[in-house]
Design a protein around this motif. Structure first.
Motif, PDB file in Angstrom:
ATOM      1  N   LEU A  97     -24.336  56.706 -64.577  1.00  0.00           N
ATOM      2  CA  LEU A  97     -23.630  55.640 -63.857  1.00  0.00           C
ATOM      3  C   LEU A  97     -23.513  55.943 -62.372  1.00  0.00           C
ATOM      4  O   LEU A  97     -23.718  55.055 -61.529  1.00  0.00           O
ATOM      5  CB  LEU A  97     -22.232  55.437 -64.455  1.00  0.00           C
ATOM      6  N   GLN A  98     -23.182  57.173 -62.041  1.00  0.00           N
ATOM      7  CA  GLN A  98     -23.042  57.526 -60.629  1.00  0.00           C
ATOM      8  C   GLN A  98     -24.346  57.307 -59.875  1.00  0.00           C
ATOM      9  O   GLN A  98     -24.341  56.818 -58.742  1.00  0.00           O
ATOM     10  CB  GLN A  98     -22.588  58.982 -60.499  1.00  0.00           C
ATOM     11  N   PHE A  99     -25.470  57.635 -60.514  1.00  0.00           N
ATOM     12  CA  PHE A  99     -26.746  57.478 -59.822  1.00  0.00           C
ATOM     13  C   PHE A  99     -27.074  56.009 -59.580  1.00  0.00           C
ATOM     14  O   PHE A  99     -27.447  55.620 -58.472  1.00  0.00           O
ATOM     15  CB  PHE A  99     -27.880  58.135 -60.611  1.00  0.00           C
ATOM     16  N   ILE A 141     -30.897  57.366 -69.482  1.00  0.00           N
ATOM     17  CA  ILE A 141     -30.152  57.268 -70.728  1.00  0.00           C
ATOM     18  C   ILE A 141     -28.667  57.374 -70.415  1.00  0.00           C
ATOM     19  O   ILE A 141     -28.242  58.219 -69.628  1.00  0.00           O
ATOM     20  CB  ILE A 141     -30.606  58.353 -71.728  1.00  0.00           C
ATOM     21  N   HIS A 142     -27.879  56.513 -71.025  1.00  0.00           N
ATOM     22  CA  HIS A 142     -26.438  56.503 -70.795  1.00  0.00           C
ATOM     23  C   HIS A 142     -25.663  56.893 -72.045  1.00  0.00           C
ATOM     24  O   HIS A 142     -24.668  57.616 -71.968  1.00  0.00           O
ATOM     25  CB  HIS A 142     -26.002  55.110 -70.330  1.00  0.00           C
ATOM     26  N   HIS A 172     -22.997  70.827 -63.218  1.00  0.00           N
ATOM     27  CA  HIS A 172     -22.132  70.046 -64.109  1.00  0.00           C
ATOM     28  C   HIS A 172     -21.043  70.912 -64.744  1.00  0.00           C
ATOM     29  O   HIS A 172     -20.429  70.510 -65.733  1.00  0.00           O
ATOM     30  CB  HIS A 172     -22.975  69.374 -65.190  1.00  0.00           C
ATOM     31  N   ARG A 173     -20.848  72.102 -64.222  1.00  0.00           N
ATOM     32  CA  ARG A 173     -19.766  73.009 -64.618  1.00  0.00           C
ATOM     33  C   ARG A 173     -19.827  73.425 -66.085  1.00  0.00           C
ATOM     34  O   ARG A 173     -18.804  73.712 -66.709  1.00  0.00           O
ATOM     35  CB  ARG A 173     -18.407  72.366 -64.308  1.00  0.00           C
ATOM     36  N   LEU A 174     -21.015  73.484 -66.634  1.00  0.00           N
ATOM     37  CA  LEU A 174     -21.145  73.928 -68.024  1.00  0.00           C
ATOM     38  C   LEU A 174     -20.659  75.351 -68.234  1.00  0.00           C
ATOM     39  O   LEU A 174     -20.058  75.641 -69.286  1.00  0.00           O
ATOM     40  CB  LEU A 174     -22.596  73.790 -68.496  1.00  0.00           C
ATOM     41  N   GLN A 219     -21.954  64.632 -73.772  1.00  0.00           N
ATOM     42  CA  GLN A 219     -22.055  63.168 -73.752  1.00  0.00           C
ATOM     43  C   GLN A 219     -21.393  62.591 -72.508  1.00  0.00           C
ATOM     44  O   GLN A 219     -21.897  61.636 -71.897  1.00  0.00           O
ATOM     45  CB  GLN A 219     -21.411  62.599 -75.018  1.00  0.00           C
ATOM     46  N   LYS A 220     -20.271  63.170 -72.109  1.00  0.00           N
ATOM     47  CA  LYS A 220     -19.558  62.720 -70.914  1.00  0.00           C
ATOM     48  C   LYS A 220     -20.403  62.920 -69.660  1.00  0.00           C
ATOM     49  O   LYS A 220     -20.453  62.049 -68.786  1.00  0.00           O
ATOM     50  CB  LYS A 220     -18.230  63.478 -70.794  1.00  0.00           C
ATOM     51  N   ILE A 221     -21.096  64.060 -69.568  1.00  0.00           N
ATOM     52  CA  ILE A 221     -21.958  64.328 -68.421  1.00  0.00           C
ATOM     53  C   ILE A 221     -23.063  63.277 -68.325  1.00  0.00           C
ATOM     54  O   ILE A 221     -23.355  62.750 -67.248  1.00  0.00           O
ATOM     55  CB  ILE A 221     -22.574  65.738 -68.538  1.00  0.00           C
ATOM     56  N   VAL A 222     -23.704  62.979 -69.460  1.00  0.00           N
ATOM     57  CA  VAL A 222     -24.797  62.001 -69.473  1.00  0.00           C
ATOM     58  C   VAL A 222     -24.298  60.651 -68.984  1.00  0.00           C
ATOM     59  O   VAL A 222     -24.953  59.983 -68.161  1.00  0.00           O
ATOM     60  CB  VAL A 222     -25.404  61.896 -70.888  1.00  0.00           C
TER      61      VAL A 222
END
Length: 396
Positions: free
Chosen positions: A87-89, A156-157, A20-22, A79-82
């Motif tokens: 959603l993508q999954f 969780i979204h 996730h490029r953290l 929050q954006k990653i979550v």
């Protein structure tokens, strides 16, 4: 100051961060703090307190408090990653299985002890909120959560504070609905009676979703154009007009109404009584579905898929310290919620394959325990004095 922990770098966790490029957005000390938070939050006995996190870190608890309150890092990226990952999954899973996507909204109260009038540093933005669980107003923060689900996978979204001075619950849910991905097969928003209204229905309809929600029994219906309360209409339902429906092992007498409600041109409303309580007014439950093509049993089966959000609240409060945080600034609290959501996502999506949260939690605990033992073993092999090991483990 050193930011090392009593554990070596967790490769699985670091790979999750890297995917996730953290490392591009956060410094190494910040990444170390995030790792420490996840390790602490998934440990047995975690209560959500900073001292619990400090048990897994070589830094003092005040440094961890500073990380949450004043640290230079952007929690909105977490929050954006979550949101993106969840959603993508579910979109990909829906495309693969042709199963519907479910978006589940609900809210809860994180209870806090009401500070006295003499408190110098009260918890920010806490207030009295009605708790359905306790049946009374309690002091704390009201939190709105959203889960997305497809098949057996619930993710969780979003988790954020509900601020009634800015938006209503409905407007808040509508803003989130506008960001939902268009479902590849079909999609349903699942809500309780507080959210079942025309505004949310229309907002979701614009994104390609139907809505299934509970209804209060004082809602107004228009059978054959006659204005009548739902509970009044239910009292005239004839036993010959209901049929028995079994969902998840429980049986209900169900009457199906299709027509207009206040502000809703056409929808299905199901009147439901437990098998042994037909026409008992207090036993009546009602549900609305905007997809009139669905069969009665399918509507009730779909609505039962709302249960995972109740499980999320219970697991988050019981395992991830959702109720136990003691940080006081609203910035610290929002960062705590962001990291809690990220921890939940890691347990469900960060361990090689999608897992239920409970399964992922047990796997993380086993991995951390194994690394803990491996580190002690390596210290022994390398001749590290016992006193140094005990000091590092804070056992001296």
């Amino acid at each position: 100051m050193s930011h090392s922990t009593i554990l070596p770098k967790n490769e699985a966790m670091f790979n999750f961060f890297k995917s996730h490029r953290l490392p591009l957005y956060f410094s190494k000390p910040v990444l170390r703090h995030i790792q420490e938070f996840i390790v602490a939050a998934t440990a047995k006995g975690y209560r959500g307190k900073i001292v619990d996190i400090a048990e897994w870190s070589s830094v003092h608890r005040t440094s961890i408090g500073h990380f949450l309150s004043h640290g230079v890092w952007d929690e909105s990226y977490i929050q954006k990653i979550v949101k993106q990952e969840s959603l993508q999954f579910v979109v990909a899973h829906s495309q693969k299985t042709e199963q519907p996507i479910f978006v589940i909204h609900d809210d809860t109260v994180c209870n806090k002890t009401k500070p006295s009038s003499q408190a110098q540093r009260p918890i920010e933005q806490a207030d009295f909120h009605f708790s359905h669980l306790e049946g009374k107003s309690v002091w704390g923060h009201q939190v709105q959560a959203t889960l997305v689900q497809c098949g057996d996978h619930s993710l969780i979204h979003d988790v954020h504070q509900y601020d009634k001075t800015k938006l209503s619950k409905i407007d808040d849910a509508c803003e989130l609905a506008k960001t939902m991905a268009i479902p590849p097969k079909s999609g349903y928003a699942l809500v309780d009676s507080w959210y079942t209204c025309a505004k949310l229905i229309n907002t979701y309809a614009a994104r390609g979703y139907q809505l299934i929600g509970a209804l209060k029994t004082n809602r107004i219906l228009y059978p054959q154009g006659i204005r009548v309360r739902l509970d009044t209409f239910a009292s005239y339902v004839n036993p010959k007009e209901v049929h028995l429906v079994t969902v998840n092992g429980s049986s209900y007498w169900v009457y199906r109404y299709e027509g207009a409600l206040n502000d809703i041109e056409n929808a299905v409303v199901l009147f439901c009584w437990p098998k042994d309580a037909f026409q008992v007014s207090k036993a009546l439950h009602a549900f609305l579905c905007t997809d009139v093509s669905l069969e009665t049993q399918t509507i009730l089966a779909y609505y039962s898929k709302r249960w995972p959000i109740e499980i999320f609240f219970r697991q988050a409060k019981g395992n991830l310290g959702f109720n136990g945080y003691q940080v006081r600034s609203i910035r610290s609290i929002e960062r705590f919620w962001a990291l809690l959501s990220f921890t939940h996502l890691y347990c469900t999506m960060g361990l090689g394959k999608p897992l239920l949260f409970g399964e992922g939690l047990r796997k993380v605990r086993k991995e951390v325990k194994g690394q803990y033992i491996r580190w002690i073993y390596e210290c022994s092999r390398n001749g590290v004095p016992l006193e140094d090991v005990l000091k590092r483990l804070k056992a001296a």
